[in-house]
Design a protein around this motif. Structure first.
Motif, mmCIF file in Angstrom:
data_model
loop_
_atom_site.group_PDB
_atom_site.id
_atom_site.type_symbol
_atom_site.label_atom_id
_atom_site.label_comp_id
_atom_site.label_asym_id
_atom_site.label_seq_id
_atom_site.Cartn_x
_atom_site.Cartn_y
_atom_site.Cartn_z
ATOM 1 N N ASP A 55 0.855 -1.183 0.000
ATOM 2 C CA ASP A 55 0.000 0.000 0.000
ATOM 3 C C ASP A 55 0.892 1.234 0.000
ATOM 4 O O ASP A 55 1.484 1.588 1.030
ATOM 5 N N PRO A 56 1.045 1.920 -1.136
ATOM 6 C CA PRO A 56 1.977 3.050 -1.193
ATOM 7 C C PRO A 56 1.543 4.243 -0.362
ATOM 8 O O PRO A 56 2.336 5.170 -0.165
ATOM 9 N N SER A 57 0.310 4.236 0.152
ATOM 10 C CA SER A 57 -0.115 5.355 0.994
ATOM 11 C C SER A 57 0.547 5.301 2.363
ATOM 12 O O SER A 57 0.534 6.292 3.100
ATOM 13 N N ILE A 58 1.121 4.145 2.728
ATOM 14 C CA ILE A 58 1.882 4.056 3.978
ATOM 15 C C ILE A 58 3.262 4.612 3.685
ATOM 16 O O ILE A 58 4.127 3.937 3.134
ATOM 17 N N GLU A 59 3.476 5.848 4.046
ATOM 18 C CA GLU A 59 4.694 6.553 3.656
ATOM 19 C C GLU A 59 5.779 6.377 4.713
ATOM 20 O O GLU A 59 5.787 7.053 5.735
ATOM 21 N N ARG A 60 6.656 5.458 4.461
ATOM 22 C CA ARG A 60 7.832 5.311 5.305
ATOM 23 C C ARG A 60 8.928 4.664 4.467
ATOM 24 O O ARG A 60 8.657 4.008 3.468
ATOM 25 N N GLN A 61 10.155 4.884 4.872
ATOM 26 C CA GLN A 61 11.277 4.413 4.084
ATOM 27 C C GLN A 61 11.286 2.889 4.006
ATOM 28 O O GLN A 61 10.992 2.206 4.986
ATOM 29 N N PRO A 62 11.625 2.343 2.843
ATOM 30 C CA PRO A 62 11.668 0.877 2.710
ATOM 31 C C PRO A 62 12.918 0.307 3.369
ATOM 32 O O PRO A 62 13.860 1.023 3.698
ATOM 33 N N LEU A 63 12.903 -0.990 3.561
ATOM 34 C CA LEU A 63 14.098 -1.716 3.975
ATOM 35 C C LEU A 63 14.934 -1.985 2.730
ATOM 36 O O LEU A 63 14.422 -2.505 1.733
ATOM 37 N N ARG A 64 16.212 -1.608 2.775
ATOM 38 C CA ARG A 64 17.103 -1.828 1.630
ATOM 39 C C ARG A 64 18.229 -2.761 2.060
ATOM 40 O O ARG A 64 18.870 -2.543 3.090
ATOM 41 N N ILE A 65 18.481 -3.777 1.237
ATOM 42 C CA ILE A 65 19.464 -4.814 1.566
ATOM 43 C C ILE A 65 20.466 -4.939 0.421
ATOM 44 O O ILE A 65 20.089 -4.918 -0.754
ATOM 45 N N SER A 66 21.726 -5.087 0.787
ATOM 46 C CA SER A 66 22.795 -5.234 -0.195
ATOM 47 C C SER A 66 23.374 -6.640 -0.129
ATOM 48 O O SER A 66 23.643 -7.158 0.959
ATOM 49 N N PHE A 67 23.543 -7.262 -1.299
ATOM 50 C CA PHE A 67 24.211 -8.550 -1.397
ATOM 51 C C PHE A 67 25.610 -8.285 -1.955
ATOM 52 O O PHE A 67 25.757 -7.885 -3.115
ATOM 53 N N GLU A 68 26.613 -8.520 -1.139
ATOM 54 C CA GLU A 68 27.967 -8.144 -1.543
ATOM 55 C C GLU A 68 29.013 -9.058 -0.930
ATOM 56 O O GLU A 68 30.116 -8.644 -0.604
ATOM 57 N N ASP A 69 28.686 -10.337 -0.778
ATOM 58 C CA ASP A 69 29.565 -11.246 -0.070
ATOM 59 C C ASP A 69 29.759 -12.521 -0.872
ATOM 60 O O ASP A 69 28.863 -12.937 -1.604
ATOM 61 N N GLU A 70 30.915 -13.149 -0.715
ATOM 62 C CA GLU A 70 31.175 -14.391 -1.441
ATOM 63 C C GLU A 70 30.223 -15.504 -1.023
ATOM 64 O O GLU A 70 30.014 -16.450 -1.765
ATOM 65 N N ALA A 71 29.652 -15.406 0.156
ATOM 66 C CA ALA A 71 28.690 -16.402 0.625
ATOM 67 C C ALA A 71 27.255 -15.904 0.496
ATOM 68 O O ALA A 71 26.343 -16.507 1.052
ATOM 69 N N ALA A 72 27.061 -14.803 -0.223
ATOM 70 C CA ALA A 72 25.722 -14.235 -0.363
ATOM 71 C C ALA A 72 25.351 -13.924 -1.805
ATOM 72 O O ALA A 72 24.188 -13.735 -2.117
ATOM 73 N N GLY A 73 26.341 -13.887 -2.696
ATOM 74 C CA GLY A 73 26.060 -13.437 -4.051
ATOM 75 C C GLY A 73 26.184 -11.932 -4.146
ATOM 76 O O GLY A 73 26.373 -11.232 -3.148
ATOM 77 N N LEU A 74 26.066 -11.430 -5.364
ATOM 78 C CA LEU A 74 26.277 -10.011 -5.612
ATOM 79 C C LEU A 74 25.054 -9.302 -6.169
ATOM 80 O O LEU A 74 25.026 -8.079 -6.200
ATOM 81 N N ARG A 75 24.054 -10.040 -6.623
ATOM 82 C CA ARG A 75 22.897 -9.408 -7.257
ATOM 83 C C ARG A 75 21.697 -10.351 -7.225
ATOM 84 O O ARG A 75 21.856 -11.567 -7.117
#
Length: 493
Positions: A325-345
């Protein structure tokens, strides 16, 4: 690979720091936890079996001697049965779909569709479903009670860019034979939606191409428009005026009610279409960060969440998780994959939610796409934290009135409804549910109770169940009661 290996998610504290109130600076990007490395060296599709609580993936396994075979496998994320179910088939293997009740799983072979009955982690082969040859990677979806699949032979020196492909269908529940519903001059992608919705999207073979995405609804054939199996709802070209590049399709997903189709476009990012007629809709979601190429989109079946996946460089966020629901205005959770045991994308088509929306499954890859990892993101990490703080109590005398005060601290937006504190009292083996305690506008609350008559240890469990934007919290208060003072007798000397 046990089920516990699937619980890789951002640490709660780190995720909480990335959730801020609307109107503040961009949300913090948090690193992912390690993923579960998959045995495959290829990836085309994944599907979530809510009935038996498994994530199904089909791909090719490569052995040290260079040989390979196809592997259909399902990873348990809850429920009963072996944590890992698998079956080996001839390579190449691409595409996976399942019956809604979890009883059958299908995987694409180059000359047929393989089927397996599934019971509690055990796979038993079924008669294969005949299908036209495919050398370019099938996609399979189950919608409207039927199994749809793509077929495309490699024709001539151009391989998969030349020739004619098809979209086929088989009524799996009736044991029928496969038929063709559509021809396509380009590799084609399929996406299923609620109520028998089906999106069909051709690939763009060059930037000057302008492929048209079509939205259809599955009928029973006899009652459909003109007696056709697919009722046409609408189509959309992304460069209608001819001045822009055409659709660069990566993924698509329907919202829980089918009213919105989100498309991950490699050039434009996330594009929203009306799920009933394919017209463009305004996009009110926070976009992927600048420089991140869109690869995947997913709505949760419970209607609460929307996720966007991408391919980023460095520590930029590859995943954005927000409220549907885009009317709930709050910042999203953003996650980065950048590890050899996590992948990159996040890989194209590499995201699906569990049916209850509580978990987001994400497939990532290394830079050259030769290794893959499966991550489970707990969607509660995207809720704003709540805390019970400043908890204090008065005298604790057995059998006497007892008073506890405290404060409910909520990050971000105000709660969606007036909060209350739930209370349980534990006295030895006796557990009592006390009436909920209202919370004042400033977050303070007061609990009033009468302690048990006997002297000893009494525990109170204070809880906040959370709401649409805040995560639950709990506080344990341990009290040692004392005996009431007896009357003082005065004597005269």
């Amino acid at each position: 690979m046990g089920a516990e290996a699937l619980a890789a998610a951002p640490a709660a504290g780190a995720a909480a720091r990335g959730v801020t109130a609307a109107g503040t600076a961009d949300a913090t990007v948090v690193p992912s936890g390690p993923g579960m490395e998959l045995p495959t060296a290829s990836f085309t599709q994944m599907t979530v079996d809510e009935a038996s609580r498994r994530v199904w993936i089909a791909g090719d396994r490569v052995y040290p001697d260079g040989s390979r075979d196809g592997e259909l496998f399902g990873v348990l994320y809850g429920g009963a049965g072996p944590a890992f179910a698998s079956a080996h088939l001839a390579a190449p293997l691409s595409g996976v779909a399942m019956e809604p009740d979890g009883s059958k799983v299908y995987a694409g072979q180059s000359d047929h569709i393989a089927g397996y009955s599934h019971t509690n982690g055990s796979l038993s082969p079924l008669d294969p479903i005949a299908a036209p040859p495919d050398a370019c990677g099938r996609e399979l979806v189950h919608t409207g009670g039927r199994l749809f699949f793509t077929s495309r032979p490699a024709a001539g020196p151009g391989g998969c860019t030349d020739g004619l492909g098809t979209v086929g269908v088989v009524a799996t529940g009736e044991g029928g034979t496969a038929g063709t519903v559509m021809f396509s001059g380009a590799p084609t992608h399929l996406e299923a939606g609620p109520g028998g919705l089906l999106a069909i999207a051709p690939e763009r073979l060059s930037p000057t191409d302008d492929p048209d995405l079509g939205i259809y609804r599955v009928t029973d054939g006899a009652d459909g428009a003109d007696g056709n199996l697919l009722e046409f709802l609408g189509e959309r070209r992304f460069a209608e005026d001819g001045t822009e590049e055409g659709m660069d399709f990566r993924d698509a997903d329907f919202s829980a009610d089918g009213s919105v189709l989100a498309v991950a476009d490699g050039t434009r990012g996330t594009v929203l279409l009306d799920g009933r007629d394919a017209r463009f809709l305004d996009n009110r979601y926070a976009p992927l960060l600048e420089g991140v190429a869109a690869t995947a989109v997913a709505f949760s079946p419970d209607g609460k969440w929307f996720a966007q996946g991408g391919a980023a460089s460095g520590d930029a966020a590859d995943l954005t998780l927000a409220f549907a629901d885009p009317s709930i205005e709050r910042q999203p959770l953003r996650i980065s994959f950048e590890d050899e045991a996590a992948g990159l994308r996040v890989v194209p088509r590499g995201m699906e939610f569990s049916g209850d929306g509580e978990q987001l499954f994400v497939v990532t890859s290394n830079e050259d796409g030769s290794k893959f990892w499966l991550h489970t993101i707990q969607t509660r990490q995207a809720l704003a934290p709540s805390r019970l703080v400043d908890v204090a109590h008065g005298p604790a005398v057995a059998g006497e009135p007892f008073r506890v005060s405290g404060r409910l601290d909520l990050d971000g937006l105000a709660p969606t409804q007036a909060p209350r504190i739930t209370v349980q009292r534990l006295n030895g083996l006796e557990v009592s549910d006390l009436p909920p305690v209202p919370v004042a506008e400033d977050g303070t609350f007061v609990l009033e109770d009468v302690l048990p008559d006997q002297v000893g240890n009494v525990q109170y469990v204070l809880g906040y169940a959370g709401d649409e934007v805040h995560y639950l919290s709990e506080y344990w208060l341990v009290v040692d009661t004392v005996e009431a003072s007896g009357p003082v007798t005065r004597t005269r000397r």
